[in-house]
Design a protein around this motif. Structure first.
Motif, PDB file in Angstrom:
ATOM      1  N   GLY A 106      18.439 -39.627  52.766  1.00 42.64           N
ATOM      2  CA  GLY A 106      18.434 -41.134  52.953  1.00 42.64           C
ATOM      3  C   GLY A 106      19.232 -42.397  52.970  1.00 42.64           C
ATOM      4  N   ASN A 107      18.671 -43.490  52.437  1.00 43.87           N
ATOM      5  CA  ASN A 107      19.800 -44.548  52.423  1.00 43.87           C
ATOM      6  C   ASN A 107      19.328 -45.978  51.782  1.00 43.87           C
ATOM      7  OD1 ASN A 107      22.451 -43.877  54.786  1.00 43.87           O
ATOM      8  ND2 ASN A 107      20.194 -43.420  55.617  1.00 43.87           N
ATOM      9  N   VAL A 108      20.052 -46.592  51.212  1.00 46.35           N
ATOM     10  CA  VAL A 108      19.549 -47.687  50.082  1.00 46.35           C
ATOM     11  C   VAL A 108      20.934 -48.570  50.778  1.00 46.35           C
ATOM     12  CG1 VAL A 108      19.325 -48.728  48.098  1.00 46.35           C
ATOM     13  CG2 VAL A 108      19.507 -45.948  48.005  1.00 46.35           C
ATOM     14  N   PHE A 109      19.781 -49.391  51.097  1.00 46.43           N
ATOM     15  CA  PHE A 109      20.404 -50.944  51.682  1.00 46.43           C
ATOM     16  C   PHE A 109      20.515 -52.166  50.186  1.00 46.43           C
ATOM     17  CE2 PHE A 109      18.939 -48.351  55.232  1.00 46.43           C
ATOM     18  CZ  PHE A 109      20.820 -48.749  55.979  1.00 46.43           C
ATOM     19  N   VAL A 110      21.247 -52.899  50.088  1.00 45.63           N
ATOM     20  CA  VAL A 110      21.164 -53.785  49.944  1.00 45.63           C
ATOM     21  C   VAL A 110      20.916 -54.790  50.231  1.00 45.63           C
ATOM     22  CG1 VAL A 110      22.291 -54.797  47.402  1.00 45.63           C
ATOM     23  CG2 VAL A 110      21.201 -52.748  47.033  1.00 45.63           C
ATOM     24  N   ASN A 111      20.592 -55.896  50.979  1.00 42.43           N
ATOM     25  CA  ASN A 111      21.235 -56.913  51.631  1.00 42.43           C
ATOM     26  C   ASN A 111      21.565 -55.878  53.812  1.00 42.43           C
ATOM     27  OD1 ASN A 111      20.211 -59.102  50.463  1.00 42.43           O
ATOM     28  ND2 ASN A 111      22.545 -59.220  49.852  1.00 42.43           N
ATOM     29  N   ASP A 112      22.825 -55.684  53.863  1.00 41.46           N
ATOM     30  CA  ASP A 112      22.137 -55.037  55.073  1.00 41.46           C
ATOM     31  C   ASP A 112      24.069 -54.803  54.535  1.00 41.46           C
ATOM     32  OD1 ASP A 112      21.325 -56.772  56.885  1.00 41.46           O
ATOM     33  OD2 ASP A 112      22.743 -58.152  56.659  1.00 41.46           O
TER      34      ASP A 112
END
Length: 271
Positions: free
Chosen positions: A59-65
């Motif tokens: 999966g993925n973790v995004f902080v802002n973009d």
């Protein structure tokens, strides 16, 4: 987009232990969110994914973009500050001032900016009188405030607090509540891990319950604490007023003394 997003996230430690499974979550800038659940539920692992200390296995973790997989922890930490539960795991400078000033200096702020940020953070947490002290020679509760100030000084968009009320007295807890209000005015998002349900219900509208590596509920404090199945699975407890209200047959969604008095008063008025 100004938010933290966990998208179908798993995290497995190098020894093979699966700590988080299929986490999906969005926290917007300026939100105040409490994460609750028993020890071992996966709370700390989850929040460390938010600032890049952990990188998702799937999966993925995004902080802002920003996808945290593509950035260093230092780069992500500029936006998402993390305050450890034990201040002694974080402090390493020989004065409180230098401890708070360290990260602003790391990010190449001018000394004028550094001093401004240190003073502002110290004032919010009421520790200005300790700025010249050795942090290892001041009370544990004050050391906890030093570590919070050290993160505030970099002006993050989001702040993660791990068990902030542990070891605090009523005065310390009041300072923490004031901190949350100040950060809300500044539109800084706050994510708090805590076992202090009174602190949760008094300061957080949104509560996320975790159990067995998963998010099992995400809603208002009233929604979380009024549902027996969430209480049981996450192994949290109702507030003292909530317990009294439930035992008196006044409902399971009472959170604090004011609500208990209001319900009792309404019953008396009806009679």
């Amino acid at each position: 987009m100004s938010q933290i997003q966990l998208e179908n996230v798993d995290f497995r430690y190098p020894n093979g232990f699966l700590a988080n499974e299929n986490l999906n979550l969005v926290i917007k800038k300026g939100e105040r969110v409490a994460i609750v659940g028993q020890n071992g539920a996966g709370k700390t692992t989850a929040v460390k994914l938010m600032n890049g200390l952990n990188k998702p296995t799937n999966g993925n973790v995004f902080v802002n973009d920003m996808n945290t997989k593509d950035y260093t922890t230092a780069q992500v930490a500029k936006y998402v500050g993390y305050v450890f539960q034990n201040p002694d795991d974080q402090i390493f400078n020989q004065s409180v001032y230098d401890e708070i000033a360290y990260m602003p200096r790391y990010y190449k702020k001018s000394e004028k900016e550094v001093k401004k940020n240190v003073d502002e953070a110290a004032d919010i947490l009421n520790i200005r009188t300790f700025l010249k002290s050795n942090p290892f020679e001041i009370p544990y509760t004050i050391r906890k405030f030093v570590t919070i100030a050290a993160i505030l000084a970099i002006e993050p968009q989001y702040l993660i607090l791990d068990e902030p009320t542990a070891g605090q007295d009523l005065v310390g807890t009041k300072i923490l509540s004031n901190l949350l209000d100040v950060l809300q005015q500044k539109k800084v998002g706050v994510i708090t891990i805590t076992h202090d349900m009174e602190f949760v219900t008094e300061n957080f509208l949104r509560v996320i319950a975790m159990a067995n590596k998963h998010i099992i509920a995400d809603g208002t404090a009233k929604e979380i604490f009024s549902r027996d199945e969430i209480i049981e699975e996450s192994r949290i407890k109702r507030t003292d007023m909530g317990i009294i209200g439930a035992e008196l047959g006044l409902g399971k969604d009472i959170l604090n003394p004011a609500e208990l008095v209001e319900v009792l008063s309404s019953r008396i008025d009806v009679q």
